[in-house]
Design an enzyme around this catalytic site. Structure first.
Site, short mmCIF file in Angstrom:
data_model
loop_
_atom_site.label_atom_id
_atom_site.label_comp_id
_atom_site.label_asym_id
_atom_site.label_seq_id
_atom_site.Cartn_x
_atom_site.Cartn_y
_atom_site.Cartn_z
N ASP A 23 0.86 -1.20 0.00
CA ASP A 23 0.00 0.00 0.00
C ASP A 23 0.89 1.24 0.00
O ASP A 23 1.00 1.95 1.00
CB ASP A 23 -0.95 -0.04 1.21
CG ASP A 23 -1.96 -1.17 1.07
OD1 ASP A 23 -2.36 -1.47 -0.07
OD2 ASP A 23 -2.33 -1.76 2.10
N LYS A 45 1.11 -7.97 -2.61
CA LYS A 45 -0.24 -7.59 -3.03
C LYS A 45 -0.25 -6.18 -3.60
O LYS A 45 0.23 -5.25 -2.96
CB LYS A 45 -1.21 -7.65 -1.84
CG LYS A 45 -2.64 -7.25 -2.21
CD LYS A 45 -3.61 -7.51 -1.08
CE LYS A 45 -3.79 -6.37 -0.13
NZ LYS A 45 -4.44 -5.18 -0.70
N ASP A 72 -5.24 -7.19 -6.18
CA ASP A 72 -6.44 -7.02 -5.34
C ASP A 72 -7.26 -5.83 -5.85
O ASP A 72 -7.24 -4.75 -5.28
CB ASP A 72 -5.95 -6.78 -3.89
CG ASP A 72 -7.07 -6.51 -2.91
OD1 ASP A 72 -8.22 -6.88 -3.18
OD2 ASP A 72 -6.78 -5.92 -1.84
N LEU A 73 -7.97 -6.07 -6.97
CA LEU A 73 -8.76 -4.99 -7.57
C LEU A 73 -10.27 -5.20 -7.38
O LEU A 73 -11.07 -4.37 -7.79
CB LEU A 73 -8.43 -4.83 -9.06
CG LEU A 73 -6.95 -4.48 -9.36
CD1 LEU A 73 -6.73 -4.31 -10.86
CD2 LEU A 73 -6.51 -3.22 -8.62
N LYS A 74 -10.64 -6.33 -6.79
CA LYS A 74 -12.04 -6.59 -6.41
C LYS A 74 -13.02 -6.22 -7.52
O LYS A 74 -13.90 -5.39 -7.35
CB LYS A 74 -12.39 -5.82 -5.13
CG LYS A 74 -11.49 -6.10 -3.94
CD LYS A 74 -11.95 -5.37 -2.69
CE LYS A 74 -11.07 -5.62 -1.49
NZ LYS A 74 -9.74 -4.97 -1.59
N PHE A 75 -12.89 -6.92 -8.67
CA PHE A 75 -13.75 -6.60 -9.80
C PHE A 75 -15.23 -6.86 -9.48
O PHE A 75 -15.58 -7.87 -8.85
CB PHE A 75 -13.36 -7.45 -11.02
CG PHE A 75 -12.00 -7.14 -11.58
CD1 PHE A 75 -11.58 -5.83 -11.78
CD2 PHE A 75 -11.13 -8.17 -11.93
CE1 PHE A 75 -10.32 -5.55 -12.33
CE2 PHE A 75 -9.88 -7.91 -12.47
CZ PHE A 75 -9.47 -6.59 -12.66
N ASP A 77 -18.70 -6.00 -11.90
CA ASP A 77 -19.31 -5.31 -13.04
C ASP A 77 -20.15 -6.36 -13.78
O ASP A 77 -20.35 -7.47 -13.27
CB ASP A 77 -18.19 -4.72 -13.93
CG ASP A 77 -18.66 -3.50 -14.72
OD1 ASP A 77 -19.77 -3.54 -15.27
OD2 ASP A 77 -17.90 -2.52 -14.79
N PRO A 79 -20.97 -9.41 -16.29
CA PRO A 79 -20.12 -10.58 -16.49
C PRO A 79 -19.07 -10.43 -17.59
O PRO A 79 -17.90 -10.79 -17.39
CB PRO A 79 -21.13 -11.69 -16.81
CG PRO A 79 -22.37 -11.28 -16.08
CD PRO A 79 -22.42 -9.78 -16.18
N THR A 81 -17.61 -7.77 -18.83
CA THR A 81 -16.54 -6.83 -18.47
C THR A 81 -15.60 -7.46 -17.45
O THR A 81 -14.37 -7.33 -17.57
CB THR A 81 -17.17 -5.53 -17.90
OG1 THR A 81 -18.00 -4.98 -18.91
CG2 THR A 81 -16.11 -4.53 -17.49
N THR A 132 -14.21 -6.08 5.53
CA THR A 132 -14.07 -6.03 7.00
C THR A 132 -14.45 -4.66 7.55
O THR A 132 -14.66 -4.51 8.73
CB THR A 132 -12.63 -6.40 7.43
OG1 THR A 132 -11.72 -5.72 6.58
CG2 THR A 132 -12.37 -7.88 7.33
N ARG A 193 -2.38 -8.91 12.95
CA ARG A 193 -1.50 -8.08 13.77
C ARG A 193 -0.71 -8.95 14.74
O ARG A 193 -1.30 -9.64 15.57
CB ARG A 193 -2.31 -7.06 14.59
CG ARG A 193 -2.92 -5.91 13.76
CD ARG A 193 -1.83 -5.04 13.17
NE ARG A 193 -2.33 -3.96 12.31
CZ ARG A 193 -2.60 -4.07 11.01
NH1 ARG A 193 -2.46 -5.22 10.38
NH2 ARG A 193 -3.02 -3.04 10.32
N GLY A 222 0.06 -5.72 5.92
CA GLY A 222 0.59 -4.48 5.37
C GLY A 222 1.45 -3.75 6.38
O GLY A 222 2.65 -4.04 6.54
N ARG A 223 0.83 -2.78 7.05
CA ARG A 223 1.58 -1.86 7.90
C ARG A 223 2.48 -2.48 8.95
O ARG A 223 3.57 -1.94 9.19
CB ARG A 223 0.59 -0.84 8.52
CG ARG A 223 0.08 0.15 7.49
CD ARG A 223 -1.21 0.81 7.93
NE ARG A 223 -2.32 -0.13 7.92
CZ ARG A 223 -3.58 0.19 8.18
NH1 ARG A 223 -3.89 1.42 8.51
NH2 ARG A 223 -4.53 -0.72 8.12
O1 C5P Z 1 -1.87 -2.59 6.83
P1 C5P Z 1 -2.81 -3.75 6.94
O2 C5P Z 1 -2.17 -5.03 7.42
O3 C5P Z 1 -4.07 -3.41 7.74
O4 C5P Z 1 -3.27 -4.00 5.43
C1 C5P Z 1 -4.29 -4.91 5.10
C2 C5P Z 1 -4.46 -4.95 3.62
O5 C5P Z 1 -5.51 -5.87 3.31
C3 C5P Z 1 -4.85 -3.63 2.97
O6 C5P Z 1 -4.23 -3.60 1.68
C4 C5P Z 1 -6.35 -3.71 2.81
O7 C5P Z 1 -6.82 -3.00 1.70
C5 C5P Z 1 -6.54 -5.21 2.60
N1 C5P Z 1 -7.86 -5.73 2.97
C6 C5P Z 1 -8.37 -5.60 4.25
N2 C5P Z 1 -9.61 -6.11 4.54
C7 C5P Z 1 -10.33 -6.73 3.59
C8 C5P Z 1 -9.80 -6.87 2.30
C9 C5P Z 1 -8.54 -6.36 2.01
O8 C5P Z 1 -7.71 -5.07 5.13
N3 C5P Z 1 -11.49 -7.26 3.89
#
Ligand code: C5P
Length: 246
Positions: A23, A45, A72-75, A77, A79, A81, A132, A193, A222-223
Site C-alpha cells: 500500500d 499484493k 487485489d482490484l475486487k472486480f 461489473d 459478467p 466486463t 471487513t 497483527r 501491510g503496515r
Molecule cells: O496494513 P494492513 O495489514 O491493515 O493491510 C491490510 C491490507 O488488506 C490492505 O491492503 C487492505 O486494503 C486489505 N484488505 C483488508 N480487509 C479486507 C480486504 C482487504 O484489510 N477485507
C-alpha cells in the site's frame, strides 16, 4: 477448476504464507520495498492505490522479479466486463485475482471461464464476501440482512458453487469456513497483527499464528511490515512465528 493449483503444475504451494500489502503511493516506493525482500520470504499484493498510481506495469515488473503477485482490484461489473478484466489481469502475470461475490454466480462463472480459457498460467481466483470495514449498520444501509457472519457464509457458498478457488475473509471466520468448505478452498485473511503491534484501523485482528491455526492459507499483512523500523526483520520474525507447530 477440479483441483487447486497455483497455475503451474501440481498442488498449491503454500509457502511463503505472507502476502505483503504494497500500500504505497508510487511505483518507486513499491519497487524499493520489493528490492529489499525476496520471493522466498513473501508474496506481494498490489491494491487499488498502487495500481491507480503506478499502472499495470508494476504487476509485470514484480512478476518478472519472481514474486507471486496478488492483484487485489475486487472486480464487480457485468459478467463480460469482469471476464475480460480477469483475462487482462492474468496476462500481466498475476498469481491471484479477486472479484466481488456480490456480482452473482453468472459474473463469478464468467470470470472463472475467462481464466480457464485464455492463459497459460492460470491465476487463483478468489471471491470477496463482506468487506471487513462493513458492519451490520452498513449492510442494513445497502439493503442486506444486517448479519455480517451470515452474509459471509451465504456469499462463500456462492463462490464455491461458481467454482472459484476460495475467498478473502476475516481470520475470525476462517475456522467455520474451513469446516464448512473443506481443505480445498483457499482462505486469504487480512486484519493480521502480531501481538504488541498497533491495530491501526483494523477492527477484528488476529495474530499470524492464530490465523494459521484457524485455517487461513495466506495472510495479508501491510503496515506491521511496511511501516516497521526494519521491514525485513519484521517479515522474518513473523515467518519464524509461523514455523511453530499448528
Ligand atoms: O496494513 P494492513 O495489514 O491493515 O493491510 C491490510 C491490507 O488488506 C490492505 O491492503 C487492505 O486494503 C486489505 N484488505 C483488508 N480487509 C479486507 C480486504 C482487504 O484489510 N477485507
Amino acid at each position: 477448476m477440479a483441483s487447486i493449483s497455483d497455475g503451474i503444475a501440481g498442488p498449491l504451494r503454500k509457502d511463503p504464507r505472507i502476502i505483503v500489502a504494497l500500500d504505497f503511493p508510487s511505483r518507486a516506493d513499491a519497487l524499493a520495498f520489493a528490492g529489499r525482500v525476496t520471493p522466498a520470504l513473501c508474496r506481494l499484493k498490489v491494491g487499488l492505490e498502487l495500481f491507480a498510481a503506478a499502472g499495470p506495469g508494476v504487476v509485470e515488473e514484480l512478476a518478472a522479479r519472481g514474486f507471486d503477485v496478488f492483484l487485489d482490484l475486487k472486480f464487480h461489473d457485468i459478467p463480460t466486463t469482469v471476464a475480460r478484466a480477469c483475462a487482462a489481469a492474468a496476462r500481466l502475470g498475476a498469481w491471484m485475482l479477486n472479484v466481488h461475490a456480490l456480482g452473482g454466480v453468472q459474473m463469478l462463472e464468467a470470470a472463472r471461464t475467462a481464466l480457464e480459457a485464455g492463459v497459460t498460467r492460470r491465476p487463483l481466483l478468489i471471491g470477496v464476501t463482506v468487506l471487513t470495514s462493513h458492519g451490520a449498520e452498513t449492510l442494513g444501509e445497502i439493503g442486506l440482512p444486517p448479519d455480517p457472519a451470515a452474509q459471509v457464509l451465504r456469499l462463500a457458498r456462492l463462490v464455491k458453487t461458481a467454482g472459484l478457488d476460495g475467498i478473502v475473509c476475516s481470520a475470525r471466520e476462517a475456522g467455520i469456513l474451513r469446516v464448512r468448505f473443506g481443505t480445498d478452498f483457499v482462505l486469504v485473511t487480512p486484519g493480521i497483527r502480531p501481538s504488541g503491534v498497533a491495530p491501526d484501523d483494523q477492527q477484528r485482528t488476529m495474530t499470524p499464528l492464530a490465523a494459521l491455526r484457524q485455517g487461513a492459507d495466506f495472510l495479508v499483512i501491510g503496515r506491521p511490515i511496511t511501516q516497521a523500523p526494519d521491514p525485513v526483520a519484521a517479515l522474518e520474525e513473523i515467518n519464524n512465528q509461523l514455523r511453530a507447530p499448528l
